[in-house]
Design a protein around this motif. Structure first.
Motif, PDB file in Angstrom:
ATOM      1  N   ASN A 271       0.830  -1.210   0.000  1.00 42.81           N
ATOM      2  CA  ASN A 271       0.000   0.000   0.000  1.00 42.81           C
ATOM      3  C   ASN A 271       0.862   1.258   0.000  1.00 42.81           C
ATOM      4  OD1 ASN A 271      -2.402  -1.433   0.017  1.00 42.81           O
ATOM      5  ND2 ASN A 271      -2.536  -1.470   2.247  1.00 42.81           N
ATOM      6  N   ARG A 274       2.221   1.831  -3.411  1.00 50.61           N
ATOM      7  CA  ARG A 274       1.175   2.378  -4.279  1.00 50.61           C
ATOM      8  C   ARG A 274       0.946   3.856  -3.980  1.00 50.61           C
ATOM      9  NH1 ARG A 274      -3.852   3.272  -3.173  1.00 50.61           N
ATOM     10  NH2 ARG A 274      -3.747   2.020  -1.258  1.00 50.61           N
ATOM     11  N   LEU A 275       0.915   4.223  -2.685  1.00 50.48           N
ATOM     12  CA  LEU A 275       0.721   5.626  -2.312  1.00 50.48           C
ATOM     13  C   LEU A 275       1.874   6.498  -2.796  1.00 50.48           C
ATOM     14  CD1 LEU A 275      -0.693   5.344   1.326  1.00 50.48           C
ATOM     15  CD2 LEU A 275      -1.881   6.238  -0.686  1.00 50.48           C
ATOM     16  N   GLU A 277       3.745   5.993  -5.420  1.00 49.80           N
ATOM     17  CA  GLU A 277       3.573   6.185  -6.867  1.00 49.80           C
ATOM     18  C   GLU A 277       2.490   7.217  -7.155  1.00 49.80           C
ATOM     19  OE1 GLU A 277       2.786   2.452  -8.647  1.00 49.80           O
ATOM     20  OE2 GLU A 277       4.777   1.609  -8.247  1.00 49.80           O
ATOM     21  N   GLU A 278       1.359   7.115  -6.437  1.00 47.89           N
ATOM     22  CA  GLU A 278       0.259   8.054  -6.671  1.00 47.89           C
ATOM     23  C   GLU A 278       0.649   9.476  -6.290  1.00 47.89           C
ATOM     24  OE1 GLU A 278      -3.025   6.558  -4.493  1.00 47.89           O
ATOM     25  OE2 GLU A 278      -3.411   4.872  -5.854  1.00 47.89           O
ATOM     26  N   LEU A 279       1.300   9.627  -5.124  1.00 49.24           N
ATOM     27  CA  LEU A 279       1.699  10.967  -4.690  1.00 49.24           C
ATOM     28  C   LEU A 279       2.778  11.548  -5.597  1.00 49.24           C
ATOM     29  CD1 LEU A 279       1.744  10.529  -0.808  1.00 49.24           C
ATOM     30  CD2 LEU A 279       0.205  11.987  -2.136  1.00 49.24           C
ATOM     31  N   THR A 280       3.706  10.702  -6.039  1.00 44.42           N
ATOM     32  CA  THR A 280       4.746  11.179  -6.960  1.00 44.42           C
ATOM     33  C   THR A 280       4.125  11.683  -8.250  1.00 44.42           C
ATOM     34  OG1 THR A 280       6.340   9.607  -6.029  1.00 44.42           O
ATOM     35  CG2 THR A 280       6.842  10.530  -8.190  1.00 44.42           C
ATOM     36  N   LEU A 281       3.152  10.927  -8.771  1.00 45.58           N
ATOM     37  CA  LEU A 281       2.463  11.352  -9.989  1.00 45.58           C
ATOM     38  C   LEU A 281       1.678  12.637  -9.750  1.00 45.58           C
ATOM     39  CD1 LEU A 281       1.684  10.771 -12.913  1.00 45.58           C
ATOM     40  CD2 LEU A 281      -0.212   9.361 -12.059  1.00 45.58           C
ATOM     41  N   THR A 282       1.031  12.736  -8.581  1.00 44.74           N
ATOM     42  CA  THR A 282       0.273  13.953  -8.251  1.00 44.74           C
ATOM     43  C   THR A 282       1.191  15.165  -8.171  1.00 44.74           C
ATOM     44  OG1 THR A 282      -1.365  12.664  -7.018  1.00 44.74           O
ATOM     45  CG2 THR A 282      -1.230  15.015  -6.530  1.00 44.74           C
ATOM     46  N   THR A 285       2.420  16.130 -11.659  1.00 39.63           N
ATOM     47  CA  THR A 285       1.346  16.801 -12.405  1.00 39.63           C
ATOM     48  C   THR A 285       1.146  18.224 -11.905  1.00 39.63           C
ATOM     49  OG1 THR A 285       0.240  14.665 -12.724  1.00 39.63           O
ATOM     50  CG2 THR A 285      -1.071  16.653 -13.072  1.00 39.63           C
TER      51      THR A 285
END
Length: 310
Positions: A271, A274-275, A277-282, A285
């Motif tokens: 988890n 996954r977080l 990766e999501e935060l890095t992408l956020t 962006t």
């Protein structure tokens, strides 16, 4: 801008936790494997003890002394089996640490069902607990404990502790203060698979014929040379096998506990990855949008300057 700062702060916090989770997961896996290896050694020792019993039985005296009342071949043992069970000591084995999901809660649920059955049979139960977490759960539900003990956080359960407990229980059993001893614990069935179980430790249930003894042909069997008192040796074997029974349960519970903790930490690690990766992408962006906005503002500003000059 504020959203970007919050995301960066959250990412930094999560990354600081990631190595801690990884270390805990590694420790849990090591403890889990160590408990399984020790269980295999205990099983081999238990089989070796069982191989001694068939050779000792023919050498034992017919009339046993009072100190051997709990031995299988004694007449008083047979009488105790026929008598109704009145007083039982029940040991609940849980965990000392958390991060094990429902590990302790399902044991407490099993204890409640077990006590209901004993009350229906008019049996007095002396409840005890090993493991700080399960002890607190039992006390919160109003159960009175005869005694409680902690489990080691950094090491496997101790055989010396198991032997000391069984000696005391056997002494009370001989003195007719106890009719039986039950163990309530989570039986290990593989990765994150365990089931609350009740097993009877005392009276001792000993196999009088080991697998090696059954498989051996009459020609290959040889009578051992015993130079010590057979009754003393037999008593020692009974004590050792009873202690091994408790020790095996403690190891099995430890295996189930560490496997459950490893599985939870593995899920937590996934988890976190996954977080991240999501935060890095956020964050990427948001930074791109911020750069784009700054470029647009520069372009607009340059246009405004150009119009003022004209």
């Amino acid at each position: 801008m504020e959203e970007l700062e919050r995301a960066e702060e959250r990412l930094e916090n999560i990354r600081s936790v990631e190595p801690i989770l990884g270390a805990l997961r590694t420790i849990s896996m090591g403890s889990w494997k160590a408990a399984l290896r020790q269980s295999d050694r205990v099983q081999q020792y238990e089989e070796w003890l069982s191989s001694i019993l068939p050779s000792l039985l023919p050498l034992l005296p017919v009339n046993t002394p009072p100190s051997g009342r709990y031995l299988l071949y004694s007449s008083s043992s047979a009488e105790r089996e026929k008598a109704q069970t009145r007083v039982v000591a029940a040991l609940v084995v849980g965990s000392e640490r958390g991060l094990v999901g429902r590990f302790n809660r399902i044991i407490v649920e099993k204890v409640e069902a077990y006590l209901a059955e004993q009350i229906a049979d008019e049996v007095e139960v002396e409840l005890a607990a090993m493991g700080g977490r399960v002890r607190r759960l039992l006390q919160r539900r109003g159960y009175q404990l005869a005694w409680s003990d902690t489990l080691s956080i950094a090491a496997l359960p101790s055989f010396e502790r198991a032997f000391d407990l069984t000696r005391r229980w056997l002494t009370r059993y001989e003195a007719r203060e106890l009719d039986a001893v039950d163990l309530i614990y989570n039986a290990y069935h593989g990765m994150d698979k365990y089931h609350p179980t009740v097993t009877r430790l005392i009276p001792p249930s000993l196999s009088l014929k080991s697998k090696a003894h059954r498989d051996a042909s009459p020609r290959t069997r040889s009578a051992p040379i015993i130079e010590t008192d057979p009754l003393s040796l037999y008593t020692r074997v009974v004590e050792q096998q009873t202690a091994i029974g408790l020790y095996r349960v403690l190891l099995e519970s430890a295996s189930a506990e560490h496997a459950a903790r490893y599985r939870l930490l593995e899920s937590a690690t996934q988890n976190i990855e996954r977080l991240i990766e999501e935060l890095t992408l956020t964050i990427q962006t948001a930074r791109q949008q911020e750069i784009t906005q700054e470029m647009e503002e520069l372009a607009v500003g340059a246009g405004m300057l150009g119009s003022q000059k004209s």
